[in-house]
Every structure is written in structure tokens, then in C-alpha cells.
Design an enzyme around this catalytic site. Structure first.
Site, short mmCIF file in Angstrom:
data_model
loop_
_atom_site.label_atom_id
_atom_site.label_comp_id
_atom_site.label_asym_id
_atom_site.label_seq_id
_atom_site.Cartn_x
_atom_site.Cartn_y
_atom_site.Cartn_z
N HIS A 17 -2.76 8.20 -10.75
CA HIS A 17 -3.02 9.07 -9.58
C HIS A 17 -2.69 8.40 -8.26
O HIS A 17 -2.67 9.05 -7.23
CB HIS A 17 -4.50 9.48 -9.58
N ASP A 50 -0.82 6.78 0.23
CA ASP A 50 -1.69 7.65 -0.55
C ASP A 50 -0.88 8.19 -1.72
O ASP A 50 0.28 8.59 -1.54
CB ASP A 50 -2.16 8.83 0.34
C1 G6P Z 1 -8.96 8.11 -6.06
C2 G6P Z 1 -8.65 7.60 -7.46
C3 G6P Z 1 -9.63 8.16 -8.48
C4 G6P Z 1 -11.06 7.92 -8.01
C5 G6P Z 1 -11.27 8.50 -6.61
C6 G6P Z 1 -12.68 8.24 -6.08
O1 G6P Z 1 -8.66 9.45 -5.95
O2 G6P Z 1 -7.33 7.93 -7.82
O3 G6P Z 1 -9.43 7.56 -9.74
O4 G6P Z 1 -11.97 8.48 -8.91
O5 G6P Z 1 -10.33 7.90 -5.74
O6 G6P Z 1 -12.99 6.87 -6.11
P1 G6P Z 1 -14.19 6.29 -6.96
O7 G6P Z 1 -14.00 4.80 -6.93
O8 G6P Z 1 -15.44 6.72 -6.25
O9 G6P Z 1 -14.12 6.84 -8.36
#
Ligand code: G6P
Length: 482
Positions: free
Chosen positions: A164, A378
């Protein structure tokens, strides 16, 4: 755990719910509307699949449970594993390395060991859940070793991986002491999806330089112990989308429309509302954006109370040093600008360190004349797409960083280089004063892109491409080593 048999198993660091443990030990959960969850929920409901992930609470051991039509299989992570695998290796090594080293990545051997151990655990749980010949779809940078580990446990299943976040150029990726193990981990998949073509190209180049494998365009050929072609891996771009129809419909409801008017009124009915919505992350360019806005007020090109900036910064990764520093920097900057340039009852910047439900977000999008997405790097940026999906009135202007994956598709936005503060200031002024016909023309084009490509199509396309990758035993005589 008894073996289960789900034809589709999704594996991601987080489950699509937030689990809370009360003082008396009772456990409850809420649906968590993160980017990944929003993206995958429709497929999971349609396919009756299982989702393997961490519950979000340290040390919590939970039995699998069902939420709506999804079967959720929690993976337990201890507090110290979370420090080393999640806060450490995922978010203080890989995250900065994969985002252009905006902050310096930290390399710790201990973190790597725990990252491996935790990836192995996720692979084992997925191996127990998937039906013979089924499909496993692994998500994101926290789990890059799972494809190979899973293939060793279950050579019968199709494995997809989707990254992602950006995939860095070889010159940065090469810093990683465990670079070869990470590449080999990913190559356990049949299909590796990226947000942009440039990410997929970076990956193929890394494979060429760090392994002896042959590549041809998007195809990588994996060889057996005798050097004979055994199977293929495809690396390609699948830009992620949002549930655009749902957002569009939500933003058309009378409740959301009324709330949008109310928000503008609460802000003092300014002529121009600028909006930023981000996780509080150093990749998002929040400092650059606020600095540019502050300078515009100082220069007198914009003024309070005619213009105001609403900055929603949702709390994120608060145990990681770089995030704590960012919060201090942003809050200092906001305090200074408001102190120097705000007026009684009219702050220049409305700073909100919260996250909000989807309804409130939709109302904020409708209330904003200009949406500022100024990420320094991003993977995609779903906020940009949500803003567009919410604007069924064809109004509002999106200022979008060239360094967000979304810029590859949303070319009718006002594109900016956020490092160029003078250029960013000009773009903000241009968007704040844009001719309404021009704004409408841009927004219509953006909406066509966002509404035509929704997340259901994204996952269908990924899964169809995964099923189409040539399987074991299929030889390809045309390959070459470039
Ligand atoms: C990004 C990453 C995700 C992640 C999200 C929130 O979008 O690609 O994998 O879940 O951030 O971050 P966190 O560390 O809170 O899961």
C-alpha cells in the site's frame, strides 16, 4: 486451532476492527474505518472470506469471531513484539526507508529478528485458514516475508501481495541490511501489486540487481534448485480506489449537507475554507502546508477572517519518536501562526488532533473550498479521492502533491511540488480564487476518474490478475536476463 477452509484469506497487520478491553476484562470491538479496511470490506463480504490480523491490543489472546459477514482470526502480539515488529521495524525502519528517507530509518538487528518471527506467525495462521488450492492475499510492508513463508507451508495456494505504500528506488532500498531476505520474502507471491507503475518498476530493478533471477517486463521467473524455471511472479501497478459510490451517496444526504453548512457557520462563515486531513505523519507535508499558509497571511495575499485553514490531524503511532517530534513541531507552528495572525474568535488555523466518523468527514469535505493534499511521499492518498467523491456539486478544488500516488490518475487537480514553498503558495492562492467555471471543469474530470474506478473494481482486477499468473511448470522460452 482447528484447520478451517476459506477460499479467500486476507492477511494484514490490523484486523478491520478496533478491539477494546474494559477494566473488568470484557472485550468489545468497533468497526475501524481505516484506508485498508474501507478498501477490502466489500470483497470480504461478497466472498465470505477470512481475515487474519492483529486485534490492535497488546498481548490479547482472542478466539476467531465473526463480524457482519467476515470471519476474523486474531493474531496475538505481545507488548515487546509490538515495540520491535510494529513500532520498530515496520514504522521506524521500513516506513521512512520506503518514503524517500524523509526521516532517517533506524536499523536494529533485534527488530529484524522479531519482524521475522511475527511474519512467521502470520504465515502459520493463514496456512491454517486457507482451503486447498485457495487464495491468500497479503497486505502491506509489515508482512513482506509472509508470501515466502506461506508458500513453504502451503505450496498449493495462490498468493497475492499488495504494497500500500511506495516501493523505493534501488539506491534507497539497498541501505536495508536485510534487503535480500525482504525481496525473497515478497517473491514467494504469484502477484505483487503496487500503487504506481514506478513502484513496480523499482521492485523489478531491485530483483535484477539483488538476485540472479531473469525478468521480462513485469514477469520474474523463479528457478528451482537446478536453475530450471519453476514458476512466475508478476509485479504490476493496481492503484487502489475507495468506495466512491458510498461516499458520493453519503455526501448527498440532507444530514451531511446540513452539517456542512453548520461547519461553515461555526468557522465564522469565511469566504474561503482550506482543509487538510491526514494521519499525523511526517510523510504528509503538514509542516510545509501550514508554513505556506502562514506566509500567505504574513504577505497579505490571504487574510483572516476571510480565509481559514482547518487541519484535521488524526493521532498515529504515538510511541515512535519521529511522530512525537512531528506533533510538537506542528503544534508549535499552529500556536505561532494563531498567536501572530489570528483574531479574537477567528484563529487562522483550526487544528484538530482527532479522528472523525465518515459522516463528519463528508461534511468537512463539502464545507471546504480547497482541499490541500501536500504529501512529501504517499503510496496513494485516499483522502484526495474521498474529497472528490464527496463533491457531487462539482465544486471545490483539490490541490494535490505530485508525490502522492493519486497524482498519476488525478491529473486535473492543481498539482504541486510541496518542497517548493513559493510554488505551493501560488497554488493555494490560485485555488482560493479560482474561477468557478474552471473549478467545475476540473472537478468533473476528477469525479469521472474517481467514480469509474471504485474499490470493488480494484480488488476484482487484482484477484483476476492473481488467478491469471502462469502457474508452476509453465515454461517461458522467450525470457531473457536484462
Ligand atoms: C498506512 C499503511 C497501513 C496502515 C495505516 C495506518 O495507510 O499503509 O498499513 O494500517 O497507514 O497506520 P497504523 O500504523 O495505525 O496501522
Amino acid at each position: 486451532m482447528a484447520p478451517a477452509s476459506y477460499d479467500l484469506v486476507v492477511v494484514s497487520n490490523r484486523l478491520p476492527v478496533d478491539v477494546t478491553v474494559a477494566r473488568d476484562g470484557s472485550v468489545s470491538w468497533d468497526r475501524s474505518p481505516g484506508g485498508l479496511v474501507t478498501a477490502l470490506e466489500p470483497v470480504m463480504t461478497a466472498e465470505d472470506g477470512a481475515w487474519v490480523g492483529w486485534s490492535g491490543a497488546p498481548g490479547l489472546e482472542l478466539e476467531p469471531f465473526d463480524v457482519d459477514e467476515m470471519h476474523l482470526v486474531p493474531v496475538t502480539l505481545s507488548e515487546s513484539e509490538l515495540e520491535d515488529y510494529y513500532e520498530g521495524f515496520s514504522n521506524d525502519t521500513l516506513w521512512p526507508l520506503y518514503h524517500d528517507v524523509i526521516e532517517p530509518p533506524t536499523f536494529h538487528r533485534q527488530w529484524w529478528e522479531v519482524y521475522r518471527r511475527v511474519n512467521q506467525r502470520f504465515a502459520e495462521v493463514a496456512a491454517q485458514q486457507v482451503a486447498p488450492g485457495g487464495t491468500v492475499w497479503v497486505h502491506d510492508y509489515q508482512l513482506q516475508l509472509v508470501p515466502r513463508m506461506l508458500r513453504e507451508l502451503r505450496p498449493d495456494v495462490r498468493i497475492g501481495f499488495f504494497n500500500h505504500i511506495p516501493f523505493p528506488p534501488l539506491e534507497l532500498f539497498a541501505q536495508l541490511p536485510w534487503r535480500t531476505a525482504v525481496v525473497e520474502g515478497l517473491l514467494g507471491a504469484d502477484l505483487i501489486g503496487f500503487q504506481r507503475q514506478a513502484d513496480a518498476q523499482n521492485f523489478v530493478r531491485v530483483v535484477r540487481r539483488l538476485t540472479d533471477l531473469n525478468t521480462r517486463g513485469q514477469m520474474i521467473t523463479i528457478t528451482d534448485a537446478h536453475g530450471r524455471p519453476a514458476r512466475h511472479v508478476r509485479a504490476a501497478a493496481f492503484p487502489i480506489a475507495i468506495d466512491s459510490k458510498k461516499f458520493d451517496e453519503l455526501a448527498r444526504t440532507p444530514e451531511v449537507q446540513a452539517r456542512a453548512k453548520e461547519i461553515r457557520h461555526e468557522l465564522g462563515d469565511p469566504e474561503v475554507v482550506l482543509l487538510g486531513v491526514d494521519r499525523l505523519d511526517y510523510t504528509k507535508g503538514i509542516r510545509h502546508r501550514i508554513k505556506a499558509f502562514g506566509e500567505l497571511l504574513e504577505d497579505g495575499r490571504l487574510s483572516v477572517p476571510h480565509t481559514t485553514l482547518v487541519q484535521v490531524a488524526s493521532p498515529s503511532r504515538e510511541n515512535v519518536g519521529a511522530y512525537q517530534q512531528l506533533r510538537d513541531d506542528v503544534e508549535l507552528l499552529v500556536g505561532r501562526i494563531n498567536g501572530d495572525l489570528g483574531e479574537l474568535g477567528h484563529p487562522a488555523v483550526h487544528y484538530l488532533h482527532h479522528s472523525y466518523p465518515m459522516e463528519e468527514m463528508a461534511a468537512l469535505y463539502l464545507a471546504a473550498d480547497v482541499m490541500l493534499v501536500t504529501a512529501l511521499r504517499d503510496g496513494m492518498n485516499l483522502v484526495a479521492k474521498e474529497y472528490v467523491a464527496a463533491r457531487s456539486d462539482d465544486q471545490g478544488t483539490l490541490v494535490l502533491s505530485e508525490f502522492a500516488g493519486a497524482a498519476d490518475e488525478l491529473t486535473s487537480a492543481v498539482l504541486v511540488n510541496p518542497h517548493d514553498i513559493a510554488g505551493l503558495k501560488n497554488a493555494i492562492v490560485y485555488a482560493a480564487r479560482i474561477d468557478s467555471r474552471e473549478a467545475r471543469k476540473r472537478m468533473r474530470r476528477l469525479r469521472r476518474k474517481v467514480l469509474d474506478n471504485d474499490v470493488a473494481k480494484w480488488s476484482e482486477e487484482f484477484l483476476a490478475a492473481l488467478a491469471a499468473v502462469p502457474g508452476p511448470g509453465r515454461n517461458d522460452e522467450q525470457e531473457n536476463h536484462d
